[in-house]
Design a protein around this motif. Sequence first.
Motif, PDB file in Angstrom:
ATOM      1  N   GLU A 501       9.764  58.104  28.815  1.00  0.00           N
ATOM      2  CA  GLU A 501       8.612  58.056  27.906  1.00  0.00           C
ATOM      3  C   GLU A 501       9.072  57.963  26.449  1.00  0.00           C
ATOM      4  O   GLU A 501       8.542  57.153  25.672  1.00  0.00           O
ATOM      5  N   ALA A 505       8.477  54.800  23.859  1.00  0.00           N
ATOM      6  CA  ALA A 505       7.834  54.954  22.553  1.00  0.00           C
ATOM      7  C   ALA A 505       8.744  54.456  21.440  1.00  0.00           C
ATOM      8  O   ALA A 505       8.297  53.772  20.511  1.00  0.00           O
ATOM      9  N   VAL A 536       3.353  58.866  25.816  1.00  0.00           N
ATOM     10  CA  VAL A 536       3.923  57.803  24.973  1.00  0.00           C
ATOM     11  C   VAL A 536       3.109  57.671  23.690  1.00  0.00           C
ATOM     12  O   VAL A 536       3.667  57.546  22.592  1.00  0.00           O
TER      13      VAL A 536
END
Length: 788
Positions: A501, A505, A536
Amino acid sequence: MARRSLQASVTGIEKAKRAFKRTGWTQEDLACEVGIETRQPIWKFFTGKPIERRVFLEICFRLDLDWQEVAILPSDNTSVVEEEQHQSHIDTLLQTVRSRRYDKIHTQCGVIRLLDTAQPIELNDVYVSADVLDKTNERWLDASQLHCLHVEKLNRYSCSQAYQKRISAMQAVATSSKLMILGKPGSGKTVLLRQIAIKCNQGELLANRFPIFIRLQNFAEDANEIQNYNLLDYISQELGKIDVSAQQVETLLDSGKALILLDGLDEVPEEDKAEVQKQIRKLSEKYDKNHFIITCRIAAQQYWFEEFTDVEMADFSFSQIEAFTQKWFVNTNNSFRQEESIATQFIQKLLLPENQPIRELAKTPLLLHLICSMFQAGLDFSAKRSKVYKQALDVLLVRWDEVRGVKRDSSFYYHLPLLHKIKLLSQIAIITFEQGHYFFTQCNLLRYIKDYLRTLPNIPDDLEELQLMSEAVLRSLLAQHGILVEQAQGIYSFSHLTFQEYLTARNIVASFEPEQLNQNLIKLTIHMSKPRWREVFLLIVEMLENTDALMQSMQRYSEELMASDEKLHQFLVWVHQKSLSVEAPYKPAAIRAFYLTLDLCSKLSLARDLSLALAIDTKLASNLAPELALDLAAIRTLSLILALPDDPSCEQILALNSALPHDLALICHSKLQLLLQELKNQISTFNQDDDKLKEWWNAHGQTWVNQLKSQIIWYRNVGYQWQFNEQQKQVLQQYYAIQHLLLHCLKSSGEVSSTVRQQIEKTLLLPSSESRKLLESTKSKYLKLGLV
């Protein structure tokens, strides 16, 4: 004193073989009956070789034999006396070595230097009992099986530990004389090995042996320098420092009196590995009565030691996290009371639902230490979780090897700049995350690596050469960092969903070109309603220097989602109008959220879910304002009535009477009150006569229900049966999730301008038509004030 070993005579072997044949056992079966790990002593017994006296006697007992008829017994007492003297000499020598090396072992293994700490501390001040996973029954999964597994049920990727037996590490040490302890980086392998040495040194574990702790990287460096890789010589030199001769060392090893602890096989330089592994094999085979334990990173295990049992370091359980935390905050600081209180705060905040990703990282001891350090500095870790993840990756990618002086290899990957390593992992993360793949095959993973390598300068065009380079990069990624792991044969994942995650991002916000960044953010909004993208979004909000564009895009997307369907748009119009018609001391958006969920059909999972309203204005948690409480009572009453079947039984009608509100004064409109009172009176009248009750309901029940519905709608403007279709229900669920996410992002971001924040707060849950009016009105006001 009894002889230390026995061997079978020729006639004894024949007797034993006949008895063994009658049992129908295999040698492995007999070993199991005797309670030994391998069949080697059984083989030695049947070939007339000396074996440990206890094992010899047990074999004879299991075969129902008189051991004195099987064993070679001395013709006189001379050999017995000699053996007793020999054993006494060994015991004396053992105690001498243990005594002389006590302080050395404590200094070498009993003190530890934690990452980023100013001074070393006692190992026992932070050590908690560790567990290992029994890999002897390990089963392989294929890709289809892994994709069927639910990520949350696997503790966000701990799937390799979901089906393996968990046992105490000390139990594994006590039951296996040759043990290979595998583990991810920072999983506590070295700390466990040091603790084993300390317990042996203090006589709490394997007290009839003396510990020898060898860091294999140091051994390889020293051996390389003098071009002598003899591990026996290395041990002899170490014991020579306490005046133990080489001959005495061999005597102790021959007698099986050593606990040989070999730390960090994966840390041995590539050019020395073959020779070091050869030395370990030779020493463990020649002196097989001793206790051997080796540690190695799980992905770096390239050599199989025949007689060793493999176990893997288990992740910390929550009770182990608590125990470590308590020790860490108390023993790494001076103020006991204050730090004990901080430890309690740490655990309380770690248990918050929003900190689940950090809680998963905390299962790795090294990362738990890092999280404790960061928490102590700011007494929180939820405000900027992205900083925690960034530091965790930095430790695994660079710092953990740097502080210990470990050079993994001299390959292409080793010389790849850190930024490119992060970019490579980020590219793998976003490709797989966008596809919804938590697990990916080796074939696909190599393709992602090749695609990234092609973007670098001086990369060969030859496909075979590029393939070999990609395979080497994958091996290094797995062995060096523990960020990517092999979950099953040829199937990989990130070691923690948190890393996937975070890197996803990072990939989205990493562009320095404003236009590219805006495109990434606009593209991102299509994932707003998907629960797996929530983390995210929250990470991106933390990472962006300015979140205005993202917040506005998120709100526009949510408005367009409802505006695309006329019925859904009209539903929002009603929510807005209804909210304006009531008087309540709450934020307008909170009132809208209240009615949004209050009047939805009961088949929607979010019906009468007030979590969104409470997130906007916590004052709703106390006594509801009268008008909202009235509407809530009216809807609950209507729901009870509508829940009745077309032809209810007497029991169901009586149950309805019990469930209706007792405080009828709450229903302030006389018509509503009369209808409810009439129902309660009628049911009470026929309470003892089922036939008359059923007759009355069949004659008047449906009329009464219809009257009640119309009166609630007429007087309170609630209770509509919207009859949304399945697609509309799905859109409503998405819209609700988006509002939650938008609100959370708004609260998490400190980088949104006050103007945009106010606009979003005012227009939250408004229909697009009303939102545009409000925005135009606000813009006109700002123009007049000269603010735009």
